[in-house]
Design an enzyme around this catalytic site. Structure first.
Site, mmCIF file in Angstrom:
data_model
loop_
_atom_site.group_PDB
_atom_site.id
_atom_site.type_symbol
_atom_site.label_atom_id
_atom_site.label_comp_id
_atom_site.label_asym_id
_atom_site.label_seq_id
_atom_site.Cartn_x
_atom_site.Cartn_y
_atom_site.Cartn_z
ATOM 1 N N ASN A 70 38.827 34.973 34.033
ATOM 2 C CA ASN A 70 38.518 33.755 34.801
ATOM 3 C C ASN A 70 38.395 32.555 33.872
ATOM 4 O OD1 ASN A 70 36.118 35.190 34.027
ATOM 5 N ND2 ASN A 70 34.886 33.947 35.385
ATOM 6 N N GLU B 208 37.102 28.634 33.981
ATOM 7 C CA GLU B 208 36.335 27.662 34.771
ATOM 8 C C GLU B 208 36.611 26.239 34.315
ATOM 9 O OE1 GLU B 208 32.274 29.124 34.782
ATOM 10 O OE2 GLU B 208 32.857 30.818 36.052
ATOM 11 N N CYS C 275 40.067 32.477 39.270
ATOM 12 C CA CYS C 275 39.632 33.873 39.091
ATOM 13 C C CYS C 275 40.580 34.631 38.153
ATOM 14 C CB CYS C 275 39.637 34.600 40.426
ATOM 15 S SG CYS C 275 38.405 34.050 41.596
ATOM 16 N N GLU D 18 41.811 37.597 38.497
ATOM 17 C CA GLU D 18 42.881 38.337 39.178
ATOM 18 C C GLU D 18 44.093 37.440 39.428
ATOM 19 O OE1 GLU D 18 39.696 38.194 39.897
ATOM 20 O OE2 GLU D 18 38.957 40.014 40.860
ATOM 21 N N CYS E 189 37.508 38.719 45.105
ATOM 22 C CA CYS E 189 37.109 37.793 46.173
ATOM 23 C C CYS E 189 38.202 37.704 47.237
ATOM 24 C CB CYS E 189 36.805 36.412 45.593
ATOM 25 S SG CYS E 189 38.273 35.431 45.221
ATOM 26 N N CYS F 256 41.517 36.028 46.233
ATOM 27 C CA CYS F 256 42.331 36.906 45.373
ATOM 28 C C CYS F 256 42.976 38.009 46.200
ATOM 29 C CB CYS F 256 41.480 37.505 44.253
ATOM 30 S SG CYS F 256 41.118 36.314 42.956
HETATM 31 N N1 THU Z 1 35.572 35.443 39.802
HETATM 32 C C1 THU Z 1 36.706 36.114 39.446
HETATM 33 O O1 THU Z 1 37.265 35.894 38.367
HETATM 34 N N2 THU Z 1 37.173 37.031 40.297
HETATM 35 C C2 THU Z 1 36.626 37.339 41.509
HETATM 36 O O2 THU Z 1 37.214 38.089 42.276
HETATM 37 C C3 THU Z 1 35.324 36.798 41.856
HETATM 38 C C4 THU Z 1 34.878 35.637 41.047
HETATM 39 C C5 THU Z 1 35.075 34.406 38.881
HETATM 40 C C6 THU Z 1 35.231 33.000 39.414
HETATM 41 C C7 THU Z 1 34.129 32.280 38.679
HETATM 42 O O3 THU Z 1 34.624 31.858 37.402
HETATM 43 C C8 THU Z 1 33.070 33.332 38.446
HETATM 44 O O4 THU Z 1 33.696 34.590 38.654
HETATM 45 C C9 THU Z 1 31.870 33.222 39.370
HETATM 46 O O5 THU Z 1 32.260 33.197 40.703
#
Ligand code: THU
Length: 160
Positions: free
Chosen positions: A62, A64, A73, A75, A112, A115
């Site tokens: 991920n 940000e 994310c 994925e 999530c 994704c």
């Molecule tokens: N996140 C992912 O990388 N994948 C997911 O399926 C759920 C959330 C990341 C997004 C964000 O950077 C952090 O987790 C908190 O939500």
């Protein structure tokens, strides 16, 4: 009027040690990729690893952003990288691992909704199921035989 029950089957492994060796190796790649997450805001790091038909492994983490919705994310970072580099390769398997800096994540962390929707596009496109394995930092690993097992009643191109 009728009620329709939709069932999803998952397989739960007690730990990464219980996984079949190919899945364990892929999960180790996801754990490795997690170290490269850029997550200064959530402090929640996620790593994803895809195994493709040609044996290539494509990973992502991920990423940000100070403008929060601009992050992405793990994925989707990984699937888009895989599709961009190997557009004609089918995806065999996905492994996901997630860790928080504030607590030990000992429950499996499922992808999530956004994704799942993104990944479902590729499963439908390739007409073959994608196995999904996901875990937290330690502990149980959940497996589904198909991405669509995680996204019943999906929206797809047939509606367009
Ligand atoms: N996140 C992912 O990388 N994948 C997911 O399926 C759920 C959330 C990341 C997004 C964000 O950077 C952090 O987790 C908190 O939500």
């Amino acid at each position: 009027m009728k009620k329709v029950e939709i069932k999803t089957q998952i397989t739960v492994f007690d730990s990464i040690e219980e996984l079949p060796s190919a899945a364990k190796e892929l999960m180790e790649k996801a754990i490795e990729a997690k170290q490269d997450a850029y997550a200064p805001y959530s402090k929640f790091k996620v790593g994803a690893a895809f195994l493709l038909d040609n044996g290539a492994i494509v990973t992502g983490s991920n990423q940000e952003n100070a403008a929060y919705p601009s992050g992405m994310c793990a994925e989707r970072v990984a699937i888009w990288s895989a599709s961009a580099q190997f557009p004609d390769q089918k995806i065999v398997r996905l492994a996901i691992s997630a860790s928080s800096s504030s607590q030990i994540t000992n429950e499996p962390v499922a992808p999530c909704g956004a994704c799942r929707q993104t990944l479902s596009e590729y499963e439908l496109k390739q007409k073959e199921k994608i196995e999904v394995y996901f875990m937290g930092e330690i502990g149980k690993v959940v497996k589904t035989d198909s991405l669509l097992d995680l996204l019943p009643i999906a929206f797809d191109k047939s509606f367009l």
